[in-house]
Design a protein around this motif. Structure first.
Motif, PDB file in Angstrom:
ATOM      1  N   ALA A 188       3.297   8.596   4.023  1.00 39.71           N
ATOM      2  CA  ALA A 188       3.105   7.216   3.552  1.00 39.71           C
ATOM      3  C   ALA A 188       4.180   6.274   4.096  1.00 39.71           C
ATOM      4  O   ALA A 188       4.041   5.060   4.019  1.00 39.71           O
ATOM      5  CB  ALA A 188       3.081   7.179   2.026  1.00 39.71           C
TER       6      ALA A 188
ATOM      7  N   GLN B 186       0.837  -1.211   0.000  1.00 35.66           N
ATOM      8  CA  GLN B 186       0.000   0.000   0.000  1.00 35.66           C
ATOM      9  C   GLN B 186       0.868   1.256   0.000  1.00 35.66           C
ATOM     10  O   GLN B 186       0.614   2.199  -0.751  1.00 35.66           O
ATOM     11  CB  GLN B 186      -0.872   0.038   1.257  1.00 35.66           C
ATOM     12  CG  GLN B 186      -2.135  -0.788   1.187  1.00 35.66           C
ATOM     13  CD  GLN B 186      -2.774  -0.910   2.570  1.00 35.66           C
ATOM     14  OE1 GLN B 186      -2.541  -0.088   3.451  1.00 35.66           O
ATOM     15  NE2 GLN B 186      -3.571  -1.943   2.751  1.00 35.66           N
TER      16      GLN B 186
ATOM     17  N   ARG C 204       0.945   4.061  -2.799  1.00 30.14           N
ATOM     18  CA  ARG C 204       0.570   5.434  -2.442  1.00 30.14           C
ATOM     19  C   ARG C 204       1.692   6.391  -2.855  1.00 30.14           C
ATOM     20  O   ARG C 204       1.440   7.430  -3.441  1.00 30.14           O
ATOM     21  CB  ARG C 204       0.326   5.498  -0.926  1.00 30.14           C
ATOM     22  CG  ARG C 204       0.087   6.880  -0.369  1.00 30.14           C
ATOM     23  CD  ARG C 204      -1.402   7.176  -0.251  1.00 30.14           C
ATOM     24  NE  ARG C 204      -1.634   8.539   0.237  1.00 30.14           N
ATOM     25  CZ  ARG C 204      -2.102   9.515  -0.540  1.00 30.14           C
ATOM     26  NH1 ARG C 204      -2.386   9.309  -1.805  1.00 30.14           N
ATOM     27  NH2 ARG C 204      -2.302  10.715  -0.037  1.00 30.14           N
TER      28      ARG C 204
END
Lengths: 256, 128
Positions: free
Chosen positions: A168, A94, A98
């Motif tokens: 992130a 993820q 991102r």
């Protein structure tokens, strides 16, 4: 009961047994032998009990205590190490996606800025060289005006994307905690296994069992050249390359 | 070098495929497709006319080295340029890949520059 106490008890029973046998009291002697057996079984049960408890503790302790309740709730649903490690894979994936999304959004913004600035620069140079008519100059001032306005907006967008890229990276904290837990569990399981081996040898000692160990076949030294994934410690190994330069040198020595 | 050439990227991790795809796009190559291991890549290679194959080594199903061997033993595909991009860093593995007929070998983690150089070098040779 401590090991020493057990030892003393055994000695006590043995003495009694000898006395009973010498005095010809067979019935009493059989009872003493039965007590000796009980003593042995007792030690075994105690050792097995200890190990079971510590294994059970290891498994029970393998629960995450991450800071916030949302994560905690999320974690409590994960019951085993492989699920935890899958969580690590998901989180890192993820975060990578991102980050790449944001980079992909930011790149055109900054290249547009560069293109506009370099266009203005060449016109500005013409102005400096006094090669520009009054009409062209008026058009240049309008362009500069709109460029400055958009530069303010666009650079704010770049800033905001960069700070989102920074955020992130929080997966490192979460996955780090999970991996540490898994390492701890592996260590506890290893300790328990070592305990199990020690207990097995204790049992052998207590029960007087002797094993005929057949000589182990030497482990095959044939080198495995199957895939092994990233090399964790390239500086400690001489069978791996240390980087692209090494690969290139090796390939060129092979005629590439 | 033909910037429109059709490239197949094979890696089991989607993020790595995405990174390679983006780097290729920066180099001007936009005609790319993806597969997640050798066994899904091979039918694609056979049924379509790819100009270049970039593959990882360590993948579930069919590994990159097996894919390379399958490509080299296929009549239609045997001369397809193949670049290996992998974390596998044992000397023996690199030699094995070379012997199996790989055209270039890039170890992860790699730089955009390394990827660019290897691709250019491969096509200098192919076009020569």
């Amino acid at each position: 009961m401590t090991e020493q106490a057990h030892q003393e008890n055994l000695v006590e029973y043995a003495k009694t047994l000898v006395e009973q046998l010498e005095s010809g009291d067979a019935k009493e002697a059989m009872q003493t032998i039965a007590s000796l057996h009980q003593q042995r079984d007792h030690i075994l049960f105690q050792e097995v009990g200890k190990l079971t408890r510590s294994l059970h503790e290891s498994i029970k302790n393998f629960a995450i205590d991450a800071g916030n309740s949302r994560v905690q709730e999320e974690m409590s649903r994960m019951q085993d190490a492989s699920e935890r490690l899958n969580y690590v894979i998901d989180k890192t994936e993820q975060a990578a996606n991102r980050t790449m999304d944001l980079v992909e959004q930011t790149m055109p913004v900054s290249s547009d800025l560069r293109a506009s600035a370099s266009g203005l620069k060449s016109e500005w140079d013409r102005l400096m060289r006094r090669e520009m008519s009054a009409e062209e100059f008026r058009s240049l001032t309008r362009k500069i005006d709109s460029f400055l306005a958009s530069a303010v907006d666009e650079s704010a967008r770049i800033d905001s994307n960069l700070s989102d890229i920074m955020l992130a990276q929080d997966y490192q904290d979460l996955t780090g905690q999970v991996i540490k837990r898994v390492i701890q569990l592996v260590k506890e399981v290893e300790d328990s296994l070592v305990g199990l081996v020690a207990m097995a040898s204790n049992i052998d000692q207590l029960t007087g069992v002797k094993h005929e160990f057949t000589e182990k076949a030497p482990v095959s030294v044939e080198k495995d050249i199957g895939p092994e994934g990233p090399v964790i410690n390239p500086d400690k190994r001489d069978d791996v390359v240390s980087g692209q330069d090494d690969v290139d040198a090796l390939l060129s020595s092979l005629g590439f | 070098m033909n910037k429109n050439m059709k490239i197949l990227i094979v890696d089991d991790f989607s993020t790595m495929r995405r990174i390679i795809k983006n780097l290729l796009r920066d180099l001007g190559f936009t005609n790319t497709q993806e597969a997640d291991d050798g066994s899904s890549a091979l039918p694609l290679l056979k049924s379509s006319d790819f100009d270049f194959l970039i593959t990882d080594w360590n993948m579930p199903g069919m590994t990159g080295i097996d894919l390379l061997k399958a490509v080299r033993s296929d009549e239609k595909l045997q001369s397809l340029p193949v670049l290996m991009v992998t974390a596998e860093a044992k000397r023996e593995q690199i030699i094995e890949a070379a012997q199996a007929g790989v055209n270039g070998y890039v170890v992860k983690p790699f730089t955009a520059q390394a990827l660019k150089e290897k691709i250019e070098k491969i096509f200098e040779r192919v076009d020569a």
